[in-house]
Design a protein around this motif. Sequence first.
Motif, PDB file in Angstrom:
ATOM      1  N   PRO A 143       0.816  -1.235   0.172  1.00 25.69           N
ATOM      2  CA  PRO A 143      -0.024   0.016   0.003  1.00 25.69           C
ATOM      3  C   PRO A 143       0.801   1.336   0.047  1.00 25.69           C
ATOM      4  O   PRO A 143       2.121   1.209   0.423  1.00 25.69           O
ATOM      5  N   PHE A 144       0.141   2.514  -0.477  1.00 20.15           N
ATOM      6  CA  PHE A 144       1.135   3.678  -0.375  1.00 20.15           C
ATOM      7  C   PHE A 144       0.271   4.362   0.721  1.00 20.15           C
ATOM      8  O   PHE A 144      -0.917   4.843   0.535  1.00 20.15           O
ATOM      9  N   ASP A 145       1.118   4.808   1.600  1.00 22.48           N
ATOM     10  CA  ASP A 145       0.749   5.412   2.809  1.00 22.48           C
ATOM     11  C   ASP A 145       1.247   7.089   2.816  1.00 22.48           C
ATOM     12  O   ASP A 145       2.291   7.129   3.364  1.00 22.48           O
ATOM     13  N   PRO A 146       0.387   7.815   2.261  1.00 21.19           N
ATOM     14  CA  PRO A 146       1.276   9.172   2.236  1.00 21.19           C
ATOM     15  C   PRO A 146       1.315   9.964   3.521  1.00 21.19           C
ATOM     16  O   PRO A 146       2.066  10.756   3.805  1.00 21.19           O
ATOM     17  N   LEU A 147       0.809   9.249   4.677  1.00 24.91           N
ATOM     18  CA  LEU A 147       0.897   9.886   5.880  1.00 24.91           C
ATOM     19  C   LEU A 147       2.486   9.570   6.558  1.00 24.91           C
ATOM     20  O   LEU A 147       3.224  10.286   7.078  1.00 24.91           O
ATOM     21  N   HIS A 148       3.143   8.415   6.014  1.00 25.88           N
ATOM     22  CA  HIS A 148       4.108   7.820   6.331  1.00 25.88           C
ATOM     23  C   HIS A 148       5.496   8.517   5.279  1.00 25.88           C
ATOM     24  O   HIS A 148       6.358   8.657   5.537  1.00 25.88           O
ATOM     25  N   HIS A 149       4.889   8.443   3.981  1.00 21.39           N
ATOM     26  CA  HIS A 149       5.890   8.690   3.004  1.00 21.39           C
ATOM     27  C   HIS A 149       5.526   9.883   2.081  1.00 21.39           C
ATOM     28  O   HIS A 149       4.348   9.735   1.515  1.00 21.39           O
ATOM     29  N   ARG A 150       6.374  10.592   2.023  1.00 17.75           N
ATOM     30  CA  ARG A 150       6.094  11.938   1.391  1.00 17.75           C
ATOM     31  C   ARG A 150       5.881  11.851  -0.254  1.00 17.75           C
ATOM     32  O   ARG A 150       4.984  12.352  -1.004  1.00 17.75           O
ATOM     33  N   THR A 151       6.625  10.663  -0.852  1.00 21.74           N
ATOM     34  CA  THR A 151       6.336  10.481  -2.305  1.00 21.74           C
ATOM     35  C   THR A 151       6.288   9.017  -2.653  1.00 21.74           C
ATOM     36  O   THR A 151       6.619   8.238  -1.850  1.00 21.74           O
ATOM     37  N   PHE A 152       5.688   8.616  -3.740  1.00 16.85           N
ATOM     38  CA  PHE A 152       5.548   7.354  -4.194  1.00 16.85           C
ATOM     39  C   PHE A 152       7.142   6.646  -4.097  1.00 16.85           C
ATOM     40  O   PHE A 152       6.886   5.522  -3.488  1.00 16.85           O
ATOM     41  N   SER A 190      -4.262  -0.054   2.738  1.00 16.41           N
ATOM     42  CA  SER A 190      -3.939   1.346   2.591  1.00 16.41           C
ATOM     43  C   SER A 190      -4.977   2.461   2.977  1.00 16.41           C
ATOM     44  O   SER A 190      -6.143   2.070   2.732  1.00 16.41           O
ATOM     45  N   PRO A 191      -4.463   3.476   3.190  1.00 18.67           N
ATOM     46  CA  PRO A 191      -5.401   4.353   3.702  1.00 18.67           C
ATOM     47  C   PRO A 191      -6.309   5.106   2.452  1.00 18.67           C
ATOM     48  O   PRO A 191      -5.649   4.937   1.540  1.00 18.67           O
ATOM     49  N   ALA A 216      -3.034  -5.213  -0.473  1.00 21.12           N
ATOM     50  CA  ALA A 216      -2.791  -3.862  -0.507  1.00 21.12           C
ATOM     51  C   ALA A 216      -3.930  -3.054  -0.164  1.00 21.12           C
ATOM     52  O   ALA A 216      -4.254  -1.859  -0.081  1.00 21.12           O
ATOM     53  N   ASP A 246       3.071  13.402  -5.002  1.00 21.34           N
ATOM     54  CA  ASP A 246       3.811  14.303  -3.637  1.00 21.34           C
ATOM     55  C   ASP A 246       3.058  14.682  -2.834  1.00 21.34           C
ATOM     56  O   ASP A 246       2.091  15.618  -3.498  1.00 21.34           O
ATOM     57  N   ARG A 247       3.469  14.600  -1.610  1.00 25.38           N
ATOM     58  CA  ARG A 247       2.346  15.470  -0.752  1.00 25.38           C
ATOM     59  C   ARG A 247       2.460  17.148  -0.749  1.00 25.38           C
ATOM     60  O   ARG A 247       3.635  17.225  -1.593  1.00 25.38           O
ATOM     61  N   HIS A 304      -4.247  15.739  -0.046  1.00 26.80           N
ATOM     62  CA  HIS A 304      -3.387  14.874  -0.692  1.00 26.80           C
ATOM     63  C   HIS A 304      -4.219  14.184  -1.654  1.00 26.80           C
ATOM     64  O   HIS A 304      -4.737  13.166  -1.678  1.00 26.80           O
TER      65      HIS A 304
END
Lengths: 314, 314
Positions: free
Chosen positions: A43-52, B6-7, B3, B79-80, B92
């Motif tokens: 999963p992509f979690d934008p809260l933990h990671h700023r970019t893909f 993910s949020p 997956a 990108d955030r 986001h």
Amino acid sequence: MSAASSPPLSIGLTVAIVALVGETPLFLARGQGLAAPALPYGPFDPLHHRTFEIGLRAFVAEQVGVTLGYAEQLYTFGDRGRHSRQGDADPHVVSVGYLALTRPEEAQASVGGGFRPWYDFFPWEDWRSGRPAMIDSVILPRLLAAPKPHGARYIERVQRLFGDGPDLAHDEAALERYELLYEAGLVEEAARDQRDNAMGDAQRPALGRSMQFDHRRILATAIGRLRAKLKYRPVIFDLMPEAFTLTALQRAVEAISGRQLHKQNFRRLVFGANIVEETGRLETSTGGRPAALYRFRSQSGEARATSGLRVGWH
Amino acid sequence: MSAASSPPLSIGLTVAIVALVGETPLFLARGQGLAAPALPYGPFDPLHHRTFEIGLRAFVAEQVGVTLGYAEQLYTFGDRGRHSRQGDADPHVVSVGYLALTRPEEAQASVGGGFRPWYDFFPWEDWRSGRPAMIDSVILPRLLAAPKPHGARYIERVQRLFGDGPDLAHDEAALERYELLYEAGLVEEAARDQRDNAMGDAQRPALGRSMQFDHRRILATAIGRLRAKLKYRPVIFDLMPEAFTLTALQRAVEAISGRQLHKQNFRRLVFGANIVEETGRLETSTGGRPAALYRFRSQSGEARATSGLRVGWH
DNA sequence: TCAAAAGTGTTATCCTTACACCCATGT
DNA sequence: ACATGGGTGTAAGGATAACACTTTTGA
């Protein structure tokens, strides 16, 4: 005006991690044994990671313990049903596909999965010993005898992608070839995805090994992109060990592009691009005359270490 | 393995719709008057639309009343902070960027926005009258005098993207050039995005007109992709009217690629590719000798109407 | 001494580049 | 007549493709 009113979806990252051991291009597959392999995804979690890309490196390091070198986004796969299996409900996972490269040393050290030769999954893409016999004996006959009604350009596409015209040099068209085979129902995924597909069960198609979900499509995208990139960026060196012989470099380019190259012309190309420099050392274990060892000339200078190897086929 | 944990995020579609009127490449912008323009964007709802592209065509038809021809996915921007403004909270929004082409007739008929010349936003990309003076008078001095610490390859990149080396032919590198200017703080978006940016307020950078969010980056991606595509697929004809003179075709390619071409060589290229056929009609309003009108030779035959125009610059 | 692989010199060919020139129309 | 843009022939130069050959090691 805001796009924030769209329904919540989950976004995944799926990655084709490519390595090269000897003359065999490999990708990292999850799932051993009998089940169809899958690409690593998370999963992509934008809260933990700023970019893909940051998220990608994190979950790959954690999940399979491989450190990635070069990485680039391929395509975002969002078709409905892409992540469903058999009779599941459809979670509709949108997935951002990535290509990543790693060094041969890493290919040994992976856990929870292993590296596999990509030509096991795309045997029609390996032209290093000439045009694969299966194209004329199996692929073309079946493509032309395909029962379903196809678009107007169908024959044209068959010709361009598998015919023997001058465009055969199109090593980059790996995705287009896979999609054509998929549309014609010649890969296992096509039968799996469509229950309503009235394909004759008599002969199972089974062109190449199949993968889970749409991961073989993602891998085809990765192969095509990497082959294209070779020609204008020196990415091949991200797959090589520190020092290498020129023949090893040639074999590496041949392995990725699936084509045979002409020795002298390849050398001229490499030297002309001013892209490598001698280490002074020799490799003696090659079986014949010892070969000079070179390294990538990344240090800037005014040399154009930015270009790739515009190879023309043999 | 799934997956699905993910949020939830919202997924948007953002599209650069390109048209060509005469010798001016245009894109569809939303927002009139003083505010910085934006690209059309809308939410992606998988319940209503099976694929991204179907969703894209639907919201564009509804929102701006333009019918799209060719469409292709560019990149997914995640990108955030990419969608935040001023002091907003950060919603986001992940956005899938698309390039779409439409015919000159459509460029008149749009509502709720208008088509604008893309070189207003990328003046350094128009080399049709030679190397733009602003590169030497403004861009290079500022890039080289940029105060912030840059990566090791910075000078190398400046040289490759704006220098006068042989690589200057790299019309496709529009995104890389924009990103370099952004990193160096020479476009308005850079100042807007970073409050902590200690840029001297003395001279506003203002290289080209700015856009909202990261839409200028998406447009740069679209320009680069379209320029690259011209060379291996006959996409130029999706921007042309039914019939056209060869000079009009040449001007069209020049407009998109931002480079001047050599007349005879361009003609040889076009005829060699067997990509057009005569209509028999003539265009008399050109001011000199009447010009023959051609049309795109899409009907298959065995002709390779699939290739592009591998132009080499003047 | 022979196999095996490294490494090189040279030529034919094609594609790219660019020159210069001719043609058909309106004013 | 001449200005304007359409349309073409041809030669120089460079990149590419392929030939055949020499060199250095291990067995």
